[in-house]
Design a protein around this motif. Structure first.
Motif, PDB file in Angstrom:
ATOM      1  N   LYS A 232     -22.854 -10.605  13.268  1.00  0.00           N
ATOM      2  CA  LYS A 232     -23.551 -10.676  14.546  1.00  0.00           C
ATOM      3  C   LYS A 232     -24.236  -9.345  14.820  1.00  0.00           C
TER       4      LYS A 232
ATOM      5  N   THR B 190     -26.312  -7.830  17.990  1.00  0.00           N
ATOM      6  CA  THR B 190     -26.644  -8.133  19.377  1.00  0.00           C
ATOM      7  C   THR B 190     -26.933  -6.859  20.169  1.00  0.00           C
TER       8      THR B 190
ATOM      9  N   THR C 273     -25.816 -14.292  13.386  1.00  0.00           N
ATOM     10  CA  THR C 273     -26.403 -14.388  14.720  1.00  0.00           C
ATOM     11  C   THR C 273     -27.163 -13.111  15.039  1.00  0.00           C
TER      12      THR C 273
ATOM     13  N   SER D  96     -29.120 -11.852  18.258  1.00  0.00           N
ATOM     14  CA  SER D  96     -29.405 -12.249  19.641  1.00  0.00           C
ATOM     15  C   SER D  96     -29.498 -11.050  20.573  1.00  0.00           C
TER      16      SER D  96
ATOM     17  N   HIS E 121     -28.861 -17.878  13.436  1.00  0.00           N
ATOM     18  CA  HIS E 121     -29.129 -18.077  14.865  1.00  0.00           C
ATOM     19  C   HIS E 121     -29.911 -16.870  15.364  1.00  0.00           C
TER      20      HIS E 121
END
Length: 197
Positions: free
Chosen positions: A57, A59, A92, A94, A118
């Motif tokens: 991830k 972010t 991911t 994001s 994602h």
């Protein structure tokens, strides 16, 4: 490079600043990695590279004021698989921000595409064509991103989903190049979307 992990499980980089490096963060063959709330500026090339990795991830990171050299293909966050390895999966990207002379958030098909990527709720304002790219992606989600082109750019910045299957693309905003007189206002509006500011 700033920080590189290779063949690592549970790698985390957070709340760090990377200034004037070739690249900020590298994840290579990482299983379960986290890059969050990092600031990368005046990079010569990429902000974050995620290669041959799974369950990662990234972010609330930002890439600003890039300084790519001649022939450098700069990306804020670039994902890729390696030939002969299982394709990258469950990644991911994001709530990140890419502003300046860089491509945004990209996954190209070198070595194979990506599975369950994602790319959601990111802000891109660049002078390059690939604002967001997902090549040969499978069962991936490219949604609710805001992509604009900086004034004076030679290219329109876009979202490109090429090949692959089972992908969802919904709720994105893609803006045209603003007129020069609107440049300052456009940059002020973009800054308001920077979650790491």
């Amino acid at each position: 490079s700033g920080i590189t992990f290779a063949g690592t499980t549970n790698a985390t980089v957070s709340n760090s600043v990377f200034h004037g490096l070739r690249s900020g963060i590298g994840f290579s063959a990482v299983n379960r990695g986290f890059a969050t709330k990092n600031k990368i500026y005046e990079a010569d090339s990429d902000g974050i590279d995620i290669a041959d990795s799974h369950f990662v991830k990234a972010t609330y990171n930002s890439c600003t004021n890039g300084n790519p050299g001649p022939g450098v293909h700069a990306d804020c966050i670039q994902l890729f698989s390696l030939a002969g390895h299982p394709i990258q999966s469950d990644i991911t990207i994001s709530n990140n921000t890419a502003i300046g002379p860089t491509q945004g958030f990209t996954s190209f098909a070198n070595g194979g595409g990506g599975l369950r990527l994602h790319i959601i709720n990111n802000v891109v304002a660049t002078s390059q064509p690939q604002g967001i790219a997902c090549y040969d992606c499978i069962d991936s989600d490219i949604s609710y991103n805001r992509v604009t082109t900086l004034p004076g750019s030679l290219y329109q910045t876009n979202i490109n989903v090429i090949g692959g299957s089972g992908n969802t693309v919904v709720g994105n905003f893609i803006g045209k190049t603003p007129a020069p007189a609107k440049a300052a206002a456009a940059l002020r509006n973009i800054s308001a979307f920077d979650p790491s500011a």
